[in-house]
Design a protein around this motif. Structure first.
Motif, mmCIF file in Angstrom:
data_model
loop_
_atom_site.group_PDB
_atom_site.id
_atom_site.type_symbol
_atom_site.label_atom_id
_atom_site.label_comp_id
_atom_site.label_asym_id
_atom_site.label_seq_id
_atom_site.Cartn_x
_atom_site.Cartn_y
_atom_site.Cartn_z
ATOM 1 N N ASN A 1 -9.429 -2.284 -3.933
ATOM 2 C CA ASN A 1 -10.385 -1.180 -3.918
ATOM 3 C C ASN A 1 -11.645 -1.693 -3.229
ATOM 4 O O ASN A 1 -12.352 -2.537 -3.781
ATOM 5 N N PRO A 2 -11.935 -1.250 -2.021
ATOM 6 C CA PRO A 2 -13.059 -1.792 -1.256
ATOM 7 C C PRO A 2 -14.398 -1.763 -1.983
ATOM 8 O O PRO A 2 -15.254 -2.607 -1.713
ATOM 9 N N VAL A 3 -14.593 -0.806 -2.909
ATOM 10 C CA VAL A 3 -15.869 -0.779 -3.632
ATOM 11 C C VAL A 3 -15.841 -1.675 -4.863
ATOM 12 O O VAL A 3 -16.846 -1.800 -5.575
ATOM 13 N N GLY A 4 -14.712 -2.322 -5.124
ATOM 14 C CA GLY A 4 -14.643 -3.334 -6.160
ATOM 15 C C GLY A 4 -14.749 -2.835 -7.582
ATOM 16 O O GLY A 4 -15.149 -3.577 -8.481
ATOM 17 N N LYS A 5 -14.371 -1.585 -7.800
ATOM 18 C CA LYS A 5 -14.472 -1.008 -9.147
ATOM 19 C C LYS A 5 -13.093 -0.935 -9.805
ATOM 20 O O LYS A 5 -12.070 -0.854 -9.133
ATOM 21 N N ILE A 6 -13.113 -0.930 -11.123
ATOM 22 C CA ILE A 6 -11.901 -0.741 -11.906
ATOM 23 C C ILE A 6 -11.964 0.628 -12.577
ATOM 24 O O ILE A 6 -13.056 1.186 -12.739
ATOM 25 N N PRO A 7 -10.775 1.148 -12.897
ATOM 26 C CA PRO A 7 -9.433 0.596 -12.759
ATOM 27 C C PRO A 7 -8.843 0.853 -11.369
ATOM 28 O O PRO A 7 -9.256 1.763 -10.659
ATOM 29 N N VAL A 8 -7.858 0.012 -11.056
ATOM 30 C CA VAL A 8 -7.035 0.195 -9.857
ATOM 31 C C VAL A 8 -5.581 0.153 -10.304
ATOM 32 O O VAL A 8 -5.198 -0.712 -11.092
ATOM 33 N N LEU A 9 -4.778 1.091 -9.810
ATOM 34 C CA LEU A 9 -3.348 1.084 -10.078
ATOM 35 C C LEU A 9 -2.631 0.684 -8.797
ATOM 36 O O LEU A 9 -2.789 1.327 -7.761
ATOM 37 N N VAL A 10 -1.862 -0.404 -8.878
ATOM 38 C CA VAL A 10 -1.090 -0.877 -7.737
ATOM 39 C C VAL A 10 0.347 -0.394 -7.910
ATOM 40 O O VAL A 10 1.011 -0.729 -8.901
ATOM 41 N N LEU A 11 0.815 0.418 -6.965
ATOM 42 C CA LEU A 11 2.167 0.964 -7.058
ATOM 43 C C LEU A 11 3.193 -0.061 -6.581
ATOM 44 O O LEU A 11 2.844 -1.097 -6.019
ATOM 45 N N GLU A 12 4.451 0.262 -6.810
ATOM 46 C CA GLU A 12 5.524 -0.676 -6.482
ATOM 47 C C GLU A 12 5.561 -1.049 -5.004
ATOM 48 O O GLU A 12 5.963 -2.156 -4.645
ATOM 49 N N ASP A 13 5.120 -0.140 -4.134
ATOM 50 C CA ASP A 13 5.139 -0.433 -2.698
ATOM 51 C C ASP A 13 3.841 -1.074 -2.210
ATOM 52 O O ASP A 13 3.645 -1.273 -1.011
ATOM 53 N N GLY A 14 2.938 -1.402 -3.136
ATOM 54 C CA GLY A 14 1.677 -2.032 -2.784
ATOM 55 C C GLY A 14 0.517 -1.074 -2.581
ATOM 56 O O GLY A 14 -0.632 -1.506 -2.457
ATOM 57 N N THR A 15 0.803 0.230 -2.523
ATOM 58 C CA THR A 15 -0.267 1.221 -2.418
ATOM 59 C C THR A 15 -1.175 1.122 -3.633
ATOM 60 O O THR A 15 -0.712 0.930 -4.758
ATOM 61 N N THR A 16 -2.477 1.252 -3.419
ATOM 62 C CA THR A 16 -3.412 1.218 -4.540
ATOM 63 C C THR A 16 -4.057 2.579 -4.729
ATOM 64 O O THR A 16 -4.356 3.289 -3.755
ATOM 65 N N LEU A 17 -4.274 2.924 -5.984
ATOM 66 C CA LEU A 17 -4.925 4.181 -6.345
ATOM 67 C C LEU A 17 -6.146 3.884 -7.201
ATOM 68 O O LEU A 17 -6.104 3.027 -8.083
ATOM 69 N N PHE A 18 -7.215 4.611 -6.971
ATOM 70 C CA PHE A 18 -8.455 4.503 -7.751
ATOM 71 C C PHE A 18 -9.222 5.788 -7.495
ATOM 72 O O PHE A 18 -8.962 6.474 -6.495
ATOM 73 N N ASP A 19 -10.101 6.303 -8.361
ATOM 74 C CA ASP A 19 -10.506 5.786 -9.637
ATOM 75 C C ASP A 19 -9.628 6.363 -10.754
ATOM 76 O O ASP A 19 -8.524 6.813 -10.477
#
Length: 202
Positions: A47-65
């Motif tokens: 997450n470029p803004v460095g905030k949590i939470p981040v969910l990392v999917l099985e294919d490496g895609t990240t989702l936030f917030d």
């Protein structure tokens, strides 16, 4: 398996954990600690803004917030579970989530003022501004306590996390003046066992 980057005290990370629990998805998520202050933590790539939470999917895609993550989890569970499909119910739930998340954000800013700035540099005006947001949110919720669905929706989950964060970081100072909300949170906790299991000691 999905990976949730968060910290135990994070109210927004807790939102994700509660949503996963009520949706029956907890077994598909591995929790990994994240350090928002460590510039070497991979969080800043996830997450470029460095905030949590981040969910990392099985294919490496990240989702936030947390709001995006909850929408994804609802979709993954089949849709219309914690985010209602019917328009009136949907926007009521999203509005409630926005209120609770906004009040939680204000609480975090109050904490950061104390944590990152020395006492002589604290801004009373800034603290009053944030605390007024929290007080107005609590008053609105006490006047009209949320309903509680058989499967709690995103708004109800967010309110529980807001109040839980208030208990954790502000010694439950909201309770004496908000008896209806106290009763509501007790009902939520009884209905959602994950609320107790995700609680962090003060």
């Amino acid at each position: 398996m999905m990976i949730l980057r968060s910290t135990p005290p994070s109210p927004f990370g807790r939102k994700v954990k509660l949503a996963a629990s009520v949706l029956g998805l907890s077994g598909e998520i591995k929790i990994e600690a994240a350090d928002t202050n460590d510039d070497k933590d991979s969080l800043r790539q996830q997450n470029p803004v460095g905030k949590i939470p981040v969910l990392v999917l099985e294919d490496g895609t990240t989702l936030f917030d947390s709001r995006v993550i909850l929408e994804y989890l609802d979709h993954r569970a089949g849709g219309g579970k914690i985010i209602p499909k019917e328009a009136a119910a949907r926007f009521a739930a999203l509005r409630l989530q926005a209120l609770a998340d906004g009040a939680t954000d204000a609480q975090i800013l109050v904490l950061y003022e104390g944590r990152w700035r020395s006492p002589e540099h604290h801004s009373a005006k800034w603290l009053d501004y944030q605390n007024d947001k929290i007080a107005r949110a609590l008053a609105a919720l006490e006047t009209t306590p949320p309903s509680l669905d058989a499967m709690p929706n995103v708004g109800q989950i967010a309110v529980a996390c807001f109040l839980g964060h208030r208990d954790l970081r502000f010694a439950g100072d909201w309770r004496a003046k908000h008896p209806k909300l106290v009763a509501w949170l007790d009902r939520f906790a009884a209905q959602v066992p994950a609320f107790a299991s995700t609680k962090v000691a003060a």
